[in-house]
Design a protein around this motif. Structure first.
Motif, PDB file in Angstrom:
ATOM      1  N   UNK A  85       0.847  -1.231   0.112  1.00 40.56           N
ATOM      2  CA  UNK A  85       0.012   0.127  -0.132  1.00 40.56           C
ATOM      3  C   UNK A  85       0.768   1.289   0.051  1.00 40.56           C
ATOM      4  N   UNK A  86       1.832   1.301   0.831  1.00 47.78           N
ATOM      5  CA  UNK A  86       2.703   2.467   0.799  1.00 47.78           C
ATOM      6  C   UNK A  86       3.685   2.786  -0.309  1.00 47.78           C
ATOM      7  N   UNK A  87       4.192   1.675  -0.673  1.00 48.53           N
ATOM      8  CA  UNK A  87       4.945   1.744  -2.013  1.00 48.53           C
ATOM      9  C   UNK A  87       4.075   2.198  -3.358  1.00 48.53           C
ATOM     10  N   UNK A  88       2.945   1.545  -3.474  1.00 41.71           N
ATOM     11  CA  UNK A  88       2.142   1.704  -4.759  1.00 41.71           C
ATOM     12  C   UNK A  88       1.511   3.383  -4.390  1.00 41.71           C
ATOM     13  N   UNK A 128      -1.200   6.147   6.612  1.00 44.43           N
ATOM     14  CA  UNK A 128      -1.689   5.067   7.462  1.00 44.43           C
ATOM     15  C   UNK A 128      -0.832   3.875   7.345  1.00 44.43           C
ATOM     16  N   UNK A 129       0.036   3.675   6.103  1.00 35.94           N
ATOM     17  CA  UNK A 129       0.743   2.487   6.007  1.00 35.94           C
ATOM     18  C   UNK A 129       2.043   2.711   7.006  1.00 35.94           C
ATOM     19  N   UNK A 130       2.543   3.914   7.150  1.00 35.24           N
ATOM     20  CA  UNK A 130       3.667   4.078   8.064  1.00 35.24           C
ATOM     21  C   UNK A 130       3.134   3.839   9.420  1.00 35.24           C
ATOM     22  N   UNK A 131       2.012   4.101   9.739  1.00 40.51           N
ATOM     23  CA  UNK A 131       1.408   3.803  11.114  1.00 40.51           C
ATOM     24  C   UNK A 131       1.289   2.326  11.349  1.00 40.51           C
ATOM     25  N   UNK A 188       6.552  -3.648  14.104  1.00 37.10           N
ATOM     26  CA  UNK A 188       8.015  -3.492  14.500  1.00 37.10           C
ATOM     27  C   UNK A 188       9.057  -2.971  13.633  1.00 37.10           C
ATOM     28  N   UNK A 189       8.549  -2.557  12.459  1.00 37.01           N
ATOM     29  CA  UNK A 189       9.543  -2.218  11.352  1.00 37.01           C
ATOM     30  C   UNK A 189       9.541  -0.641  11.349  1.00 37.01           C
ATOM     31  N   UNK A 190      10.649  -0.250  12.179  1.00 39.56           N
ATOM     32  CA  UNK A 190      10.979   1.344  12.207  1.00 39.56           C
ATOM     33  C   UNK A 190      11.346   1.923  10.982  1.00 39.56           C
ATOM     34  N   UNK A 191      12.067   1.412  10.169  1.00 34.83           N
ATOM     35  CA  UNK A 191      12.592   2.022   8.578  1.00 34.83           C
ATOM     36  C   UNK A 191      11.287   1.995   7.958  1.00 34.83           C
ATOM     37  N   UNK A 192      10.200   1.157   7.813  1.00 35.08           N
ATOM     38  CA  UNK A 192       9.107   1.426   7.112  1.00 35.08           C
ATOM     39  C   UNK A 192       8.132   2.013   7.545  1.00 35.08           C
ATOM     40  N   UNK A 243       5.388   7.189   6.873  1.00 34.37           N
ATOM     41  CA  UNK A 243       4.774   8.357   7.570  1.00 34.37           C
ATOM     42  C   UNK A 243       5.409   9.657   7.096  1.00 34.37           C
ATOM     43  N   UNK A 244       6.907   9.769   7.005  1.00 37.95           N
ATOM     44  CA  UNK A 244       7.382  10.916   6.524  1.00 37.95           C
ATOM     45  C   UNK A 244       7.087  11.164   4.948  1.00 37.95           C
ATOM     46  N   UNK A 245       7.061  10.544   4.272  1.00 39.42           N
ATOM     47  CA  UNK A 245       6.489  10.855   2.835  1.00 39.42           C
ATOM     48  C   UNK A 245       5.334  10.884   2.557  1.00 39.42           C
TER      49      UNK A 245
END
Length: 219
Positions: free
Chosen positions: A31-34, A73-76, A82-86, A91-93
């Motif tokens: 979802x985040x990448x698309x 939402x994907x970031x949240x 437990x995926x801090x990087x994702x 969230x930032x983008x």
């Protein structure tokens, strides 16, 4: 019990309590990448003046709800996994796209504040874009041991931000067009990464490799 055995036992207990708890939340990576890819692709086409388009305001809806809200939402959802990087990236983008949309919304008054001061607006946008280059570069450093695809995605996004910043600072159409070209390439890589996340083993006929980076043991 020896000191070594005590240390191993303590390490196992720490790992047991520090490991993220199991979660029923599905992987929000696709979802985040698309969402990121689609919004980046549309704006990048505008930046290369595709179909003669020079005014990018149609991207506002995408930037608010697809690249913005959906990615946020994907970031949240990455946090409880437990995926801090994702979580940090999505969230930032997501916030980036919503902030960019706010600049273009007429009622925000941001562009109107620079009426008669267009050069100042260009300089301000350049600073805005170069700040996101800095963030993306730092994020790329955090991805260096993950996989080749994500490193490539962030690398080309860095180039995109730099070119767009230069285009804004120098009012250079060529630099902006080049930034749009690299943005399209970035979007294609993001689509690839998103599809790779979507093709779950056991539920898909095939998968897409992300390019494994050999992990060296660090003591």
């Amino acid at each position: 019990m020896s000191d070594i055995e005590k240390a191993n036992s303590a390490h196992q207990n720490y790992a047991k309590f520090s490991a993220p708890p199991p979660t029923p939340i599905a992987n929000p990576g696709a979802l985040g990448l698309f969402s990121f890819a689609s919004t980046t692709f549309i704006l990048s086409l505008y930046n290369v003046n595709a179909r003669g388009i020079a005014i990018p305001n149609v991207v506002v809806g995408m930037a608010c709800f697809c690249g913005g809200l959906a990615q946020l939402l994907a970031g949240m959802w990455e946090f409880p996994r437990g995926n801090v990087f994702g979580a940090t990236a999505f969230t930032s983008y997501g916030a980036f796209w919503m902030s960019y949309a706010t600049i273009l919304i007429p009622n925000s008054g941001i562009l109107a504040a620079y009426t008669g001061h267009e050069d100042e607006l260009s300089q301000a946008l350049g600073i805005y874009l170069i700040t996101w280059f800095m963030f993306t570069f730092l994020l790329m450093l955090g991805a260096l041991r993950r996989n080749i695809s994500f490193v490539a995605l962030l690398f080309f996004l860095c180039i995109t931000f730099v070119l767009l910043a230069v285009g804004a600072w120098n009012t250079s159409v060529n630099a902006t067009n080049a930034g749009g070209g690299f943005g399209i390439l970035t979007a294609m890589i993001a689509y690839y990464c998103g599809l790779s996340e979507l093709l779950v083993k056991g539920e898909s006929w095939f998968g897409l490799p992300l390019g494994t980076i050999k992990q060296e043991r660090v003591d």
